[in-house]
Design a protein around this motif. Structure first.
Motif, mmCIF file in Angstrom:
data_model
loop_
_atom_site.group_PDB
_atom_site.id
_atom_site.type_symbol
_atom_site.label_atom_id
_atom_site.label_comp_id
_atom_site.label_asym_id
_atom_site.label_seq_id
_atom_site.Cartn_x
_atom_site.Cartn_y
_atom_site.Cartn_z
ATOM 1 N N LEU A 198 -10.349 81.771 -21.107
ATOM 2 C CA LEU A 198 -9.661 80.583 -21.606
ATOM 3 C C LEU A 198 -10.227 79.355 -20.910
ATOM 4 O O LEU A 198 -10.403 79.353 -19.686
ATOM 5 C CB LEU A 198 -8.155 80.663 -21.328
ATOM 6 N N THR A 199 -10.511 78.301 -21.661
ATOM 7 C CA THR A 199 -10.990 77.058 -21.063
ATOM 8 C C THR A 199 -10.247 75.879 -21.670
ATOM 9 O O THR A 199 -9.961 75.858 -22.872
ATOM 10 C CB THR A 199 -12.503 76.864 -21.265
ATOM 11 N N TRP A 200 -9.951 74.921 -20.809
ATOM 12 C CA TRP A 200 -9.324 73.662 -21.220
ATOM 13 C C TRP A 200 -10.194 72.520 -20.739
ATOM 14 O O TRP A 200 -10.681 72.537 -19.594
ATOM 15 C CB TRP A 200 -7.932 73.497 -20.611
ATOM 16 N N LYS A 201 -10.395 71.533 -21.567
ATOM 17 C CA LYS A 201 -11.121 70.332 -21.171
ATOM 18 C C LYS A 201 -10.141 69.168 -21.191
ATOM 19 O O LYS A 201 -9.604 68.817 -22.250
ATOM 20 C CB LYS A 201 -12.299 70.064 -22.117
ATOM 21 N N LYS A 202 -9.908 68.576 -20.020
ATOM 22 C CA LYS A 202 -8.883 67.557 -19.869
ATOM 23 C C LYS A 202 -9.489 66.228 -19.405
ATOM 24 O O LYS A 202 -10.382 66.206 -18.564
ATOM 25 C CB LYS A 202 -7.832 68.004 -18.851
ATOM 26 N N GLN A 203 -8.950 65.141 -19.969
ATOM 27 C CA GLN A 203 -9.249 63.791 -19.496
ATOM 28 C C GLN A 203 -8.027 63.317 -18.714
ATOM 29 O O GLN A 203 -6.933 63.195 -19.284
ATOM 30 C CB GLN A 203 -9.522 62.858 -20.677
ATOM 31 N N ILE A 204 -8.179 63.068 -17.428
ATOM 32 C CA ILE A 204 -7.038 62.714 -16.582
ATOM 33 C C ILE A 204 -7.271 61.334 -15.987
ATOM 34 O O ILE A 204 -8.282 61.094 -15.323
ATOM 35 C CB ILE A 204 -6.835 63.753 -15.456
ATOM 36 N N THR A 205 -6.350 60.435 -16.211
ATOM 37 C CA THR A 205 -6.468 59.080 -15.688
ATOM 38 C C THR A 205 -6.200 59.060 -14.196
ATOM 39 O O THR A 205 -5.687 60.008 -13.612
ATOM 40 C CB THR A 205 -5.488 58.140 -16.417
ATOM 41 N N ALA A 206 -6.554 57.952 -13.562
ATOM 42 C CA ALA A 206 -6.432 57.830 -12.112
ATOM 43 C C ALA A 206 -4.973 57.966 -11.674
ATOM 44 O O ALA A 206 -4.070 57.367 -12.266
ATOM 45 C CB ALA A 206 -6.988 56.483 -11.656
ATOM 46 N N GLY A 207 -4.751 58.785 -10.652
ATOM 47 C CA GLY A 207 -3.420 58.940 -10.077
ATOM 48 C C GLY A 207 -2.454 59.779 -10.894
ATOM 49 O O GLY A 207 -1.281 59.871 -10.530
ATOM 50 N N LYS A 208 -2.909 60.413 -11.966
ATOM 51 C CA LYS A 208 -2.021 61.175 -12.838
ATOM 52 C C LYS A 208 -2.200 62.679 -12.642
ATOM 53 O O LYS A 208 -3.176 63.151 -12.077
ATOM 54 C CB LYS A 208 -2.268 60.811 -14.303
ATOM 55 N N THR A 209 -1.215 63.433 -13.157
ATOM 56 C CA THR A 209 -1.230 64.891 -13.076
ATOM 57 C C THR A 209 -1.046 65.481 -14.461
ATOM 58 O O THR A 209 -0.185 65.037 -15.216
ATOM 59 C CB THR A 209 -0.112 65.412 -12.143
ATOM 60 N N GLU A 210 -1.869 66.458 -14.802
ATOM 61 C CA GLU A 210 -1.754 67.195 -16.062
ATOM 62 C C GLU A 210 -1.347 68.630 -15.744
ATOM 63 O O GLU A 210 -1.749 69.187 -14.720
ATOM 64 C CB GLU A 210 -3.086 67.196 -16.805
ATOM 65 N N THR A 211 -0.565 69.239 -16.628
ATOM 66 C CA THR A 211 -0.147 70.629 -16.434
ATOM 67 C C THR A 211 -0.559 71.482 -17.632
ATOM 68 O O THR A 211 -0.601 70.999 -18.769
ATOM 69 C CB THR A 211 1.370 70.747 -16.229
ATOM 70 N N ILE A 212 -0.858 72.732 -17.350
ATOM 71 C CA ILE A 212 -1.237 73.711 -18.367
ATOM 72 C C ILE A 212 -0.292 74.898 -18.243
ATOM 73 O O ILE A 212 -0.068 75.411 -17.146
ATOM 74 C CB ILE A 212 -2.693 74.175 -18.169
ATOM 75 N N GLN A 213 0.260 75.330 -19.357
ATOM 76 C CA GLN A 213 1.143 76.491 -19.384
ATOM 77 C C GLN A 213 0.372 77.693 -19.930
ATOM 78 O O GLN A 213 -0.302 77.592 -20.951
ATOM 79 C CB GLN A 213 2.370 76.219 -20.249
ATOM 80 N N LEU A 214 0.499 78.823 -19.235
ATOM 81 C CA LEU A 214 -0.170 80.046 -19.648
ATOM 82 C C LEU A 214 0.788 81.220 -19.504
ATOM 83 O O LEU A 214 1.365 81.423 -18.435
ATOM 84 C CB LEU A 214 -1.417 80.291 -18.789
ATOM 85 N N SER A 215 0.977 81.966 -20.576
ATOM 86 C CA SER A 215 1.830 83.158 -20.498
ATOM 87 C C SER A 215 1.289 84.229 -21.443
ATOM 88 O O SER A 215 0.766 83.927 -22.513
ATOM 89 C CB SER A 215 3.283 82.827 -20.840
ATOM 90 N N TYR A 216 1.403 85.484 -21.000
ATOM 91 C CA TYR A 216 0.967 86.617 -21.805
ATOM 92 C C TYR A 216 1.819 87.830 -21.459
ATOM 93 O O TYR A 216 2.476 87.882 -20.408
ATOM 94 C CB TYR A 216 -0.515 86.917 -21.587
ATOM 95 N N ALA A 217 1.828 88.815 -22.361
ATOM 96 C CA ALA A 217 2.622 90.025 -22.174
ATOM 97 C C ALA A 217 1.714 91.239 -22.292
ATOM 98 O O ALA A 217 0.767 91.254 -23.084
ATOM 99 C CB ALA A 217 3.741 90.096 -23.201
ATOM 100 N N ILE A 218 2.019 92.244 -21.467
ATOM 101 C CA ILE A 218 1.273 93.503 -21.481
ATOM 102 C C ILE A 218 2.252 94.636 -21.784
ATOM 103 O O ILE A 218 3.255 94.801 -21.092
ATOM 104 C CB ILE A 218 0.574 93.753 -20.140
#
Length: 229
Positions: A198-218
């Motif tokens: 899995l890959t994410w490409k993010k543009q993040i401005t100065a001083g900011k925080t981005e979050t990514i949610q990931l969940s899967y079931a086995i």
């Protein structure tokens, strides 16, 4: 004469970096550089380096991080149209923003249009991968049991300028038809199903925080001992 007096004034000139003028000759298996004008080398027994050829190339700067393996973010430079130049494979000294930052391997065997160089770790880009225990659960469905995992990946840009970062993770793969892996949420990641990448490409401005949610079931048969993480 002893009785002659006077004064001499002078202005010191700033030292200017000079590139040695050369003429490259491309042969079948090598390249020769003919130095067109003489220059001086100190006879002090020390190693001397001299700029002989200088190119100005376009590059795209972005960060890369795989927090499952290493939480540090690595700055990379993607050099465009590099195959137009006769670069040699080997160790390269890297300078960024006028400072020496270390060495890297220049892999000219790469046939891609873009040549990528790693410029090292940057502590001003903070990445954290946290397992959300409140959302991790175990269920029994008939003769099977099902375990759900949920992770949150946060990327904080502490720099005073925006950044581009590629974040990589992976969903487990199963080579047993009795073991089923379901992708529940991946925050619109680019998913390579044959590798689980899995890959994410993010543009993040100065001083900011981005979050990514990931969940899967086995889901797998009861009584089987399986390493899930």
């Amino acid at each position: 004469r002893k009785d002659m007096t006077g004064s001499v004034s002078y202005a010191s000139r700033p030292r200017v970096k000079k590139t040695i003028v050369t003429t490259p000759v491309v042969r079948q298996t090598n390249i020769e550089y003919t130095i067109d004008e003489p220059f001086s080398i100190k006879s002090d027994g020390e190693k001397t380096t001299t700029d002989m050829v200088e190119y100005e190339l376009d590059a795209l700067y972005e960060y890369y991080c795989a927090p499952k393996l290493d939480a540090d973010a690595f700055l990379t430079a993607k050099i465009l149209d590099w195959d137009e130049y006769n670069f040699l494979e080997g160790e390269a000294s890297l300078f960024f923003e006028g400072k020496y930052i270390g060495k890297s391997i220049l892999d000219t065997r790469n046939t891609a249009d873009t040549l990528t160089l790693s410029l090292g770790r940057d502590g001003n880009v903070v990445v954290n991968r946290e397992k959300k225990k409140d959302y991790t659960s175990r269920q029994f469905v008939g003769s099977n049991q099902k375990i759900t995992f949920k992770y949150e990946i946060s990327i904080r840009n502490k720099k005073d300028q925006p950044i581009t970062i590629v974040v990589a993770d992976q969903i487990p793969l199963s080579n047993d038809k009795e073991i089923v892996v379901d992708n529940i949420e991946d925050s619109k990641a680019k998913h390579e199903e044959d590798s689980g990448l899995l890959t994410w490409k993010k543009q993040i401005t100065a001083g900011k925080t981005e979050t990514i949610q990931l969940s899967y079931a086995i889901k797998y048969p009861k009584g089987n001992n399986i390493i899930l993480e």
